[in-house]
Structures are given as structure tokens and as C-alpha cells.
Design a protein around this motif. Structure first.
Motif, PDB file in Angstrom:
ATOM      1  N   ASP A 227       0.817  -1.338   0.019  1.00 51.73           N
ATOM      2  CA  ASP A 227      -0.282   0.027  -0.155  1.00 51.73           C
ATOM      3  C   ASP A 227       0.610   1.139  -0.302  1.00 51.73           C
TER       4      ASP A 227
ATOM      5  N   ASN B  42       2.825  -6.125  -2.124  1.00 48.90           N
ATOM      6  CA  ASN B  42       1.599  -6.664  -2.665  1.00 48.90           C
ATOM      7  C   ASN B  42       1.079  -4.802  -2.858  1.00 48.90           C
ATOM      8  N   ASN B  43       0.141  -4.744  -3.859  1.00 42.84           N
ATOM      9  CA  ASN B  43      -0.798  -3.391  -3.411  1.00 42.84           C
ATOM     10  C   ASN B  43      -0.078  -1.892  -3.325  1.00 42.84           C
ATOM     11  N   ASN B  44       1.394  -1.543  -4.139  1.00 41.38           N
ATOM     12  CA  ASN B  44       1.868  -0.484  -4.269  1.00 41.38           C
ATOM     13  C   ASN B  44       1.629  -0.138  -5.255  1.00 41.38           C
TER      14      ASN B  44
ATOM     15  N   SER C  34       3.861  -7.208  -6.323  1.00 42.34           N
ATOM     16  CA  SER C  34       2.080  -7.786  -6.520  1.00 42.34           C
ATOM     17  C   SER C  34       1.458  -7.047  -6.500  1.00 42.34           C
ATOM     18  N   ALA C  35       0.166  -6.996  -7.483  1.00 41.32           N
ATOM     19  CA  ALA C  35      -0.876  -5.624  -7.611  1.00 41.32           C
ATOM     20  C   ALA C  35      -0.799  -4.853  -7.313  1.00 41.32           C
ATOM     21  N   SER C  36       0.370  -4.378  -8.657  1.00 43.73           N
ATOM     22  CA  SER C  36       1.026  -2.804  -8.566  1.00 43.73           C
ATOM     23  C   SER C  36      -0.103  -2.211  -9.147  1.00 43.73           C
ATOM     24  N   VAL C  37      -0.519  -0.398  -9.268  1.00 42.91           N
ATOM     25  CA  VAL C  37      -1.334   0.629  -9.324  1.00 42.91           C
ATOM     26  C   VAL C  37       0.427   1.051 -10.358  1.00 42.91           C
TER      27      VAL C  37
ATOM     28  N   GLN D 189      -7.324   0.897  -3.838  1.00 45.31           N
ATOM     29  CA  GLN D 189      -6.659  -0.074  -5.110  1.00 45.31           C
ATOM     30  C   GLN D 189      -6.095  -1.151  -3.658  1.00 45.31           C
TER      31      GLN D 189
ATOM     32  N   VAL E 174      -5.618  -2.549   0.283  1.00 43.12           N
ATOM     33  CA  VAL E 174      -5.779  -3.598   1.220  1.00 43.12           C
ATOM     34  C   VAL E 174      -5.526  -3.299   2.431  1.00 43.12           C
TER      35      VAL E 174
ATOM     36  N   SER F  74     -13.082   1.113   0.911  1.00 41.05           N
ATOM     37  CA  SER F  74     -12.567   0.208   0.248  1.00 41.05           C
ATOM     38  C   SER F  74     -11.003   1.114   1.251  1.00 41.05           C
TER      39      SER F  74
END
Length: 442
Positions: free
Chosen positions: A344, A369-371, A384-387, A412, A414, A432
Motif C-alpha cells: 500500500d 503487493n498493492n503498491n 504483485s497487484a501493483s497500480v 486499490q 488492502v 475500501s
């Protein structure tokens, strides 16, 4: 009057309240009507549970800008009493607190090495609250060398514009420290570029069990903004760096050097880090120039391992002094068992040769993840799950990194463990989780 309190807990303790005033006299009893004149008099007189307010009214001014005669060291305020112990207890700390609206200055920018000092002697200097001061030092404004457990250092203005050498403007080896709401600024600001040393930092801790929150560390020509490194000691753990603003440093914004999260959490979250790693190379050799750096060093004892947790931070323009050691993040690989987990985080580069992750960062040491990565193309392959969309920051040139409507960071993230964002807004704000230090608030 029947009003509901704000819900913050407090404890009523036994102990006396004393006062120091610019118009006081050390022959007085230290009462509101008969205050002392000097801060050392208060420091030497308090018993466990006592509070000394520095000032008796708004506009009152107290200064301790000469060497503390009650201490045998080159400091304006030596926390020893006749070179012996001077401690409160966990249930009854001692406190020096600046009266609301008053001012209290301890130390000078040149002529006395330190502002406040706990000397490295056999004495004990545990459980103090130090709040609201202006601290200055030629080298160290606050130096916690001796046994210093359970301190709370709150809401102080701290600066060492002439600082240099292997030290920091705030330094030492405290344990169970709460360092909240302070502004550490312009460390080594007067030092010429040709004399910058990579061993002098704005904040330099060499111990475990430290909580740093809500501080601003900015400007100057010190190498790093915040560094954890125990020279000659064992690796550190139980370190929490959160809700801070760190900007305009020569080298790294935040460096976890000798750490061992396998023994206890090492984490950085809700921090806003920008314009760090600006260079130039210090005179005594090149350094690292990252937003957040994990070097993996070990000076003594086993290296340990585990994972440094880095989540919910906003990083902007980190590592413009482009080298193989520059980037928003860097894991130096000194300990292959020490990992770095990114979740994040919002990372924006601003051009040139800036990169998301330093080129010399050890292979296989960084995951997550999710950065959100924006500015130099694709996200690193090892997360993973990058933006990669536009974060639409409010006014980054003016250091406003709030999210605007339509930001790619909205929704976007978590679920992370920080219950609030940098502003204190609940996470998630709109059902979210958002990426970065700020939740989007319409």
C-alpha cells in the motif's frame, strides 16, 4: 459541567507541581508565586512524580544557554544530579514541560557541544517527560548516552546547524522511548558541501524499543533524516516509525541499518517522505540515497532475520542523486535473511534517472503487493497487484500529497494494520482501502 471528555485516558498521580520563570530566583521554593529561575534547579530538585512547568504565564521566557554547573559535562542541561542518578519511575515519571505560551531554550548552536545530555556513567536516568522546549546544540541538541528507559520527548523544536562528526542532532541509545510531535530541522545546515560527512544524521538511534510518531525531520546537510544503527552493538528491534514527515536530506530519508525484526516488529507506516536522497556525495565517501533503506548490517552478535514491514507510506522524488544506491526503496543485501515487505505504498518519481527500487538492491530481498508506482513506467516485477495509474496528488510542488478525485490510489489498497491515515482519518474512509499515507476524503 456535564460535558463528555475526549475519550483519551489519563492518570491522576501523586506528586508536586513546581515552576521556573524568567523572573524567578533559585532561592525560592519553586511555587507558582515563588518560582525558580533556572531549569537545572528544577531538574535537580524534582522527585518521582513531580512536574516542573517552565514558565508561569504566556510570554514568559526562560533560557539555559550556559554550561550546566551541576553537571561535569559540556552541555547546557546534564540530567545527572551531582554526577549521580536522576530518575523517575514507570508509575511516577519526572517531567519538565514548557508552560503554554511560554518559551524555554536549552543549548546554543555554537560554543557548547550538547543541549540536553544523559551522560554515559553508572547512574540511571529513567522515566522523564520532556515537552515543549527549543533545543540547540553545536553537535547534539539531545544526547541520550546513559541508561535512559521510559522517556517521552514531545513537541520540541530541535536544531544543530553546525553539527558534524559521527553523531546526530538527536542521538543515543534510549529504550522504551516515545518521540512524538517534534520538529528536527536544519541539522548541519551551516556545513559546507565539501565538509558533509556520511556519519552525521538528523536523528540517530542505537537501541531497540523506540516509537517515533508525528515528527517532522527536514532540511539541512546531515546525511540521513532518521537512522537506526547500533555501532558495536547487537541488532535492534521493536522499532515503529509512523506518521512522520521527512524531507530534504542529502542521503536516505529513513535507514534501518542494524535491525533484526525476527526478535520484534520493525515497521514504517503512514510516513510522508519527499525530496530525499538529493546528494551530493559526502566528503568522506559515497552513501546511499533512498527514501527507505534497509542495509542489512550487523556490527555485533547474530544477524537475525525476518521482515521489515513498510506499508501505507507516500514517497515522492526520492533518490534524485542518481547512483546504484538511489531509489524510493533499497535493500542493501548485507543480510540475505533480512527481507523488506512493501504494501500500500504510493511512489512517485519526478524524472531524470530516478527509480522505484535502487539498482543494487539485493535480488529476492524485496516483496509485497498493492503498491502504486508512477513516473518511470512499469512496476517492479517482484511485487504483485501493483497500480501504475496517475495518483492525482493535490499539490506535490507545495508538499500537499492528498489524493484528488479520480486518483488511481483510491480503493486499490488492502487491509493494513494502521487504523488511521496520516491525518487521523479512519481506514478505510469510504468502504475500501486507499494506497499511500492519505485516505481519499471527498
Amino acid at each position: 459541567a456535564g460535558n463528555v471528555s475526549n475519550g483519551l485516558g489519563f492518570t491522576v498521580r501523586a506528586g508536586n507541581i513546581f515552576f521556573v520563570s524568567g523572573s524567578g530566583d533559585d532561592t525560592h521554593a519553586g511555587s507558582f508565586a515563588g518560582p525558580w529561575a533556572t531549569i537545572p534547579q528544577a531538574k535537580n530538585s524534582l522527585q518521582a512524580g513531580d512536574i516542573a512547568y517552565i514558565g508561569t504565564h504566556a510570554g514568559d521566557a526562560v533560557s539555559q544557554t550556559t554550561v550546566d554547573a551541576s553537571s561535569s559535562y559540556d552541555c547546557a542541561l546534564g540530567m545527572s544530579t551531582n554526577d549521580g542518578s536522576n530518575a523517575g519511575t514507570a508509575a511516577a515519571p519526572k517531567a519538565l514541560i514548557v508552560y503554554p505560551g511560554a518559551t524555554a531554550t536549552v543549548g546554543v548552536e555554537s560554543g557548547i557541544e550538547r543541549g540536553l545530555l544523559t551522560p554515559a556513567i553508572t547512574g540511571v536516568f529513567d522515566y522523564w517527560v520532556i515537552a515543549g522546549f527549543t533545543f540547540r546544540g553545536q553537535v547534539e541538541a539531545i544526547d541520550l548516552e546513559g541508561q535512559t528507559t521510559g522517556w517521552r520527548i514531545i513537541d520540541n523544536d530541535i536544531s544543530c546547524p553546525n553539527g558534524t562528526g559521527p553523531s546526530g542532532c538527536v542521538t543515543g541509545g534510549p529504550t522504551q522511548l516515545a518521540f512524538y510531535g517534534n520538529v528536527v530541522h536544519d541539522a548541519a545546515a551551516n556545513v559546507a558541501a565539501s565538509a558533509i560527512t556520511k556519519y552525521y544524521h538528523a536523528v540517530y538511534w542505537g537501541s531497540s524499543h523506540i516509537d517515533m510518531g508525528g515528527n517532522t525531520v527536514r532540511n539541512g546537510m546531515a546525511c540521513r533524516g532518521i537512522q537506526f544503527h547500533d555501532t558495536g552493538g547487537v541488532n535492534e528491534f521493536d522499532l515503529h516509525v509512523h506518521d512522520n514527515v521527512i524531507h530534504d536530506t542529502v542521503c536516505d530519508g529513513l535507514n534501518f541499518a542494524t535491525v533484526d525484526p525476527s526478535q520484534g516488529t520493525v515497521e514504517a507506516y503512514n510516513n510522508v517522505i519527499y525530496n530525499v536522497g538529493l546528494g551530493p556525495d559526502p566528503a568522506d565517501g559515497a552513501a546511499d540515497y533512498a527514501g527507505i533503506y534497509v542495509s542489512g548490517e550487523t556490527d555485533s552478535g547474530p544477524p537475525g532475520g525476518g521482515t521489515v514491514q513498510v506499508y501505507g507510506n507516500t514517497l515522492y522524488n526520492c533518490g534524485s542523486w542518481s547512483s546504484s544506491d538511489s531509489g524510493a526503496f533499497n535493500d542493501g543485501g548485507g543480510n540475505p535473511s533480512l527481507k523488506m515487505n512493501l504494501v500500500d505504498n504510493l511512489i512517485v518519481t519526478t524524472g531524470g534517472a530516478e527509480v522505484y527500487v535502487a539498482k543494487d538492491s539485493g535480488v529476492g530481498l524485496i516483496g509485497g503487493n498493492n503498491n502504486l508506482f508512477f513516473g518511470v513506467g512499469a512496476a517492479p516485477s517482484f511485487v504483485s497487484a501493483s497500480v501504475t495509474g496517475d495518483p492525482k496528488l493535490s499539490n506535490p510542488a507545495g508538499a500537499d500529497f492528498h489524493l484528488l478525485a479520480g486518483s488511481a490510489a483510491i480503493g486499490q489498497g488492502v487491509m493494513i494494520s494502521a487504523p488511521t491515515d496520516f491525518d487521523g482519518n479512519a481506514r478505510p474512509e469510504n468502504g475500501s482501502w486507499d494506497i499511500g499515507a492519505y485516505e481519499y476524503v471527498p
